[in-house]
Design an enzyme around this catalytic site. Structure first.
Site, mmCIF file in Angstrom:
data_model
loop_
_atom_site.group_PDB
_atom_site.id
_atom_site.type_symbol
_atom_site.label_atom_id
_atom_site.label_comp_id
_atom_site.label_asym_id
_atom_site.label_seq_id
_atom_site.Cartn_x
_atom_site.Cartn_y
_atom_site.Cartn_z
ATOM 1 C CG HIS A 1 -47.229 0.352 -32.454
ATOM 2 N ND1 HIS A 1 -45.903 0.562 -33.053
ATOM 3 C CD2 HIS A 1 -48.001 -0.168 -33.292
ATOM 4 C CE1 HIS A 1 -45.997 0.014 -34.367
ATOM 5 N NE2 HIS A 1 -47.166 -0.447 -34.553
ATOM 6 C CG HIS B 1 -46.099 -0.759 -38.478
ATOM 7 N ND1 HIS B 1 -47.085 -1.860 -38.816
ATOM 8 C CD2 HIS B 1 -46.508 0.284 -39.482
ATOM 9 C CE1 HIS B 1 -47.841 -1.452 -39.858
ATOM 10 N NE2 HIS B 1 -47.398 -0.289 -40.198
ATOM 11 C CG ASP C 1 -46.026 -5.530 -36.799
ATOM 12 O OD1 ASP C 1 -46.799 -6.205 -36.654
ATOM 13 O OD2 ASP C 1 -45.939 -4.329 -37.485
#
Ligand SMILES: [Zn+2]
Length: 342
Positions: free
Chosen positions: A158, A195, A193
Site C-alpha cells: 500500500h 487488498h 493479497d
C-alpha cells in the site's frame, strides 16, 4: 528455498488503528513474524539474515523527501506539545498539487494515506530491514536461485513513491522488482493479497517494463476503495501494463483460481524474465479481515499455478493477520510452490 528476515523487523509495534471510525488494536502485530517464521521452517526454508543494503535500493523506488520524512518524523512529532505517542495524521490534502508543507503535522497528512500506519520510534528501522529482506531475496535470485522468500514485515504494497498507508511504509515488492530490473529487462509483480496493491500499481503505473497484476476483493466496498478497479490499466507508456482482477466478497478457491488464470495468461504474454509474488495470506477464509474465502489447501493450488510459469521468483510477504492457520497458510503456499516447480 531460502527465506530472509531480520529480528529488527519485530521492533515496530503499532498501537493505534481506526476501523469504521472506532479505535481498535492495530492488527499488524510483531507476533505475525513468529507464525510466519514457523510456517517457513515447516516448508523447509533455511532462514538467513539480510545484509544492510543502505538507502540505495530503497531510494530507487521512494522519493528523497518521503525517506527523510519517515526517518525523522517521530523525533519531530515528539517536540509538538500535547502530540500523540505515535505519528498519526489528522489532515490530508484532497489533491496533491498544492505546496509541500514545512510543518510535521502537514507533512504527516501529505505522506500518510490513512490512520492505519502509525509511526513510532522503531518504525523506520523495522521498515528498512523489511525492505532489505526483499533486496536480499532479489539478490539471491540474481545469483542463480530459482526462488526466494522475503519475510517482509511491516508489509509494503500500500506504500506509494511518497505515501505510507494500510500498515505499509516502504514498498518491499516494488523494491524487489526494481532490484531485479538491474539484470532483468522485464519483471512482473503478481499480487494475491486480499487488498488491492495500490502503492505498487501507483509506482509502476506509467512504466511498460514492470507489469503489475493484482487479485483482490472488489474495492467498490473494500479497502483501499479508491484504486483496484478493472478499468485502471496504466497510463502513458504504461498503458496496458496494469491488470486489476477484483473479486466479489467471500469468493473462494474456485473463483480465485479462475481470476488467477487470467492474471497468469497476461504474465505469460508479457514474457518477463523474473517474477515478484506479493503474497498476502489475508485472502484466507479465517483471516480477521474476512474479505475472501480462500482455504489453506487453496494457497497450495495458487502457488502451483504460479510455479507453472517457471520464472525465477521472489515471494514477498504482504498481509495475513493473526489466526490459527496463518503459519500453515504460508507452509501450504511454499510447499505448493516447490511441488508446482518440479
Ligand atoms: Zn491485505
Amino acid at each position: 528455498m531460502k527465506a530472509f528476515y531480520a529480528d529488527e523487523q519485530k521492533r515496530h509495534d503499532p498501537r493505534a488503528f481506526l476501523s469504521s471510525g472506532a479505535p481498535q488494536q492495530n492488527p499488524e502485530k510483531p507476533e505475525r513474524i513468529e507464525r510466519l517464521l514457523a510456517g517457513a521452517r515447516r516448508a523447509g526454508c533455511e532462514i538467513a539474515r539480510p545484509r544492510d543494503h543502505g538507502l540505495g535500493p530503497i531510494a530507487a523506488v521512494h522519493s528523497p523527501e518521503y525517506l527523510d520524512f519517515l526517518e525523522h518524523i517521530f523525533a519531530r512529532w515528539q517536540r509538538i506539545e500535547g502530540a500523540s505517542a505515535e505519528v498519526i495524521p489528522n489532515i490530508h490534502p484532497i489533491a496533491r498539487g498544492g505546496s509541500y508543507p514545512a510543518s510535521a503535522v502537514g507533512q504527516a497528512g501529505y505522506h500518510m494515506a490513512d490512520t492505519a500506519c502509525p509511526i513510532s520510534a522503531e518504525t523506520w528501522e523495522s521498515a528498512c530491514w523489511s525492505a532489505w529482506s526483499a533486496v536480499e531475496a532479489a539478490d539471491d535470485l540474481l545469483s542463480g536461485s530459482a526462488a526466494a522468500y522475503a519475510l517482509c514485515r511491516p508489509p509494503g504494497h500500500h506504500a506509494f513513491t511518497d505515501v505510507a498507508g494500510g500498515f505499509c511504509f516502504l514498498n518491499n515488492s516494488a523494491i524487489a522488482a526494481q532490484r531485479l530490473r538491474t539484470k532483468a529487462s522485464r519483471v512482473a509483480i503478481l499480487d494475491v493479497d486480499l487488498h488491492h496493491g495500490n502503492g505498487t500499481q501507483g509506482i509502476f503505473y506509467a512504466r511498460p517494463d514492470v507489469l503489475t497484476v493484482s487479485l483482490h476483493a472488489d474495492p467498490a466496498r473494500f479497502y483501499p476503495f479508491f484504486w483496484g478497479h478493472a478499468d485502471e490499466r496504466g497510463e502513458g507508456p504504461g498503458l496496458g501494463y496494469n491488470l486489476n482482477l477484483p473479486l466479489p466478497r467471500k469468493s473462494g478457491d474456485e473463483a480465485f483460481l479462475e481470476a488467477l488464470d487470467a492474471g497468469i495468461r497476461r504474465i505469460r504474454s508479457f514474457a518477463p524474465e523474473a517474477l515478484v509474488v506479493a503474497l498476502g495470506l489475508d485472502a484466507f477464509e479465517g483471516d480477521p479481515f474476512g474479505g475472501l474465502s480462500v482455504t489453506t489447501a487453496g494457497f497450495a493450488r495458487i502457488a502451483e499455478a504460479v510455479a507453472a510459469l517457471r520464472l525465477p521468483a521472489v515471494v514477498v510477504q504482504e498481509g495475513g493477520y493473526l489466526c490459527d492457520a496463518l503459519g500453515d497458510n504460508l507452509t501450504s503456499f511454499l510447499t505448493g510452490y516447490a511441488a508446482g516447480g518440479r
